[in-house]
Write an enzyme that holds these catalytic residues in place. Structure first.
Site, short mmCIF file in Angstrom:
data_model
loop_
_atom_site.label_atom_id
_atom_site.label_comp_id
_atom_site.label_asym_id
_atom_site.label_seq_id
_atom_site.Cartn_x
_atom_site.Cartn_y
_atom_site.Cartn_z
N TYR A 94 40.89 -27.72 67.71
CA TYR A 94 39.87 -26.67 68.24
C TYR A 94 38.80 -26.41 68.06
O TYR A 94 37.32 -26.36 68.95
CB TYR A 94 40.70 -25.43 68.06
CG TYR A 94 39.87 -24.10 67.94
CD1 TYR A 94 38.94 -23.83 69.16
CD2 TYR A 94 39.21 -23.44 66.75
CE1 TYR A 94 38.43 -22.41 69.19
CE2 TYR A 94 37.84 -22.68 66.65
CZ TYR A 94 37.95 -22.06 68.27
OH TYR A 94 36.88 -20.86 68.44
N LYS A 154 35.33 -27.12 70.58
CA LYS A 154 34.12 -25.90 70.47
C LYS A 154 32.76 -26.81 70.04
O LYS A 154 31.33 -26.37 70.61
CB LYS A 154 34.49 -25.15 69.60
CG LYS A 154 35.59 -24.36 69.83
CD LYS A 154 35.27 -23.35 70.87
CE LYS A 154 34.39 -22.09 70.62
NZ LYS A 154 34.49 -21.65 72.23
#
Ligand SMILES: NC(=O)c1ccc[n+]([C@@H]2O[C@H](COP(=O)([O-])OP(=O)(O)OC[C@H]3O[C@@H](n4cnc5c(N)ncnc54)[C@H](OP(=O)(O)O)[C@@H]3O)[C@@H](O)[C@H]2O)c1
Length: 335
Positions: A141, A145
């Protein structure tokens, strides 16, 4: 202003949408599901997936400012969905902006893009992206990002002005992530304090995070704005003891404080074992512990807000005390 909010039906995105509507902007929301309640507010609800270049490009037509809020959150050990949605999806949003001449883009990033497993106290935006650490510890994640943020900031130029906002630990009414998870774990007796309980963290009440998005977008519209091309940490501006704060949240749900604890080393080993098992069996769900989560729970991470205050006038209008009261009211209505 005609705006596009990707993930406009999500926790943060919905507050951004509501604030844009309230001030009279035209709003288009983009997400995979249908949101009739948003349509009832006068929002143009467009269904699509950001990993589909054509769908998101079409949604960028006639837009003055994109708030790119959509992302796949979580700690699953299977990487593909994170890169599809968060990295490739962000590249598609940028391509859509280029194709339709969108002049401004505000990207919702995360402070975890600079997290490297150690205490981060009062750090500012000069801290580098932790791409290597995040990749090595399979925090897909945060890594995806960070790549998204990198693409957004390097796309900043004359015709397209961009910035990235990094709100830390968003909380408030309608949270479908942090609070429900804490409550579920507490009820199952599976919540453990990691470490000595002394670590301090920043967090942000959801409406303050939404306000910051509108402020940053407005600042981007000004000639020679210092916001263009930059990333900003966002929080309540008052770091709290992580475990006292968790106890406070649990108390709102009438649950007892966290009593059991585990050492950072044991949590790290447990995280490594869970990751290995879930990866071997290709389990899509999030493991109960990962090395990234173990490190986050055991360390301090709080940030210097001066840049957001200086460059676009951010201030947390809703105090933590008031936010907790609002969250408590909302929770009691859910019961
Ligand atoms: N919550 C936090 O504490 C926190 C902290 C730091 C940063 N952030 C960032 O803040 C943003 C919003 O987070 P949130 O907490 O509001 O999460 P959320 O409630 O899960 O909202 C994310 C939204 O993105 C949409 N979405 C996900 N994948 C998509 C895809 N492939 N195509 C189109 N839409 C997609 C989802 O809508 P559909 O399901 O309808 O597609 C959902 O509405 C994210 O960028 C996140 O990285 C959150």
């Amino acid at each position: 202003m005609h705006t596009l909010v990707t993930g406009g039906g999500g926790f943060l995105g919905r507050y951004i949408v509501e604030k844009l509507v309230a001030r009279g902007d035209r709003v288009r929301s983009f997400g995979r599901r249908d949101y009739r309640d948003l349509a009832a507010l006068g929002v143009e609800v467009v269904r699509g997936d950001i990993s589909d270049q054509q769908q998101i490009a079409a949604a960028c037509a006639d837009i003055d400012c994109v708030f790119h809020v959509a992302a796949r959150p979580g700690t699953s050990v299977l990487p593909r969905p994170y890169y599809q949605a968060n990295t490739l999806g962000t590249q598609h949003v940028l391509a859509g902006c280029r194709r339709h001449g969108v002049p401004r883009l505000v990207y919702t990033s995360s402070p975890s893009v600079v997290f490297s497993g150690v205490d981060q106290t009062n750090i500012d935006e000069t801290a580098p992206l932790a791409l290597d650490w995040l990749a090595r510890h399979q925090s897909y994640y945060s890594h995806s990002k960070a790549l998204g943020e990198q693409a957004v900031l390097s796309a900043n130029d004359g015709p397209l002005r961009t910035c990235a906002l990094r709100p830390h630990l968003i909380w408030g009414p309608r949270d479908a992530h942090l609070l429900p998870r804490l409550i579920a774990r507490a009820k199952a007796g599976r919540l453990r304090r990691v470490g000595n309980g002394q670590n301090r963290v920043d967090s942000i009440y959801v409406e303050n995070a939404a306000d910051a998005h509108l402020l940053a977008a407005d600042a981007l519209a000004r000639e020679n704005s210092p916001v263009a091309g930059n990333a900003y940490f966002l929080s309540q501006g008052e770091p709290v003891n992580c475990w006292e704060w968790i106890d406070q949240l649990l108390a709102l749900a009438n649950l007892p404080p966290v009593k059991k604890s585990i050492s950072p080393q044991a949590a790290w080993r447990l995280g490594a074992a869970c990751e290995a098992g879930y990866r071997l069996l290709r389990i899509q769900q999030e493991p109960p512990m990962t090395r990234f989560v173990a490190a986050q729970l055991a360390t301090s991470h709080w940030f210097d807000l001066s840049a957001a205050v200086h460059d676009f006038g951010y201030r947390p209008a809703i105090s933590s005390e008031d936010g907790m009261r609002r969250l408590g009211c909302w929770l009691s209505k859910q019961a």
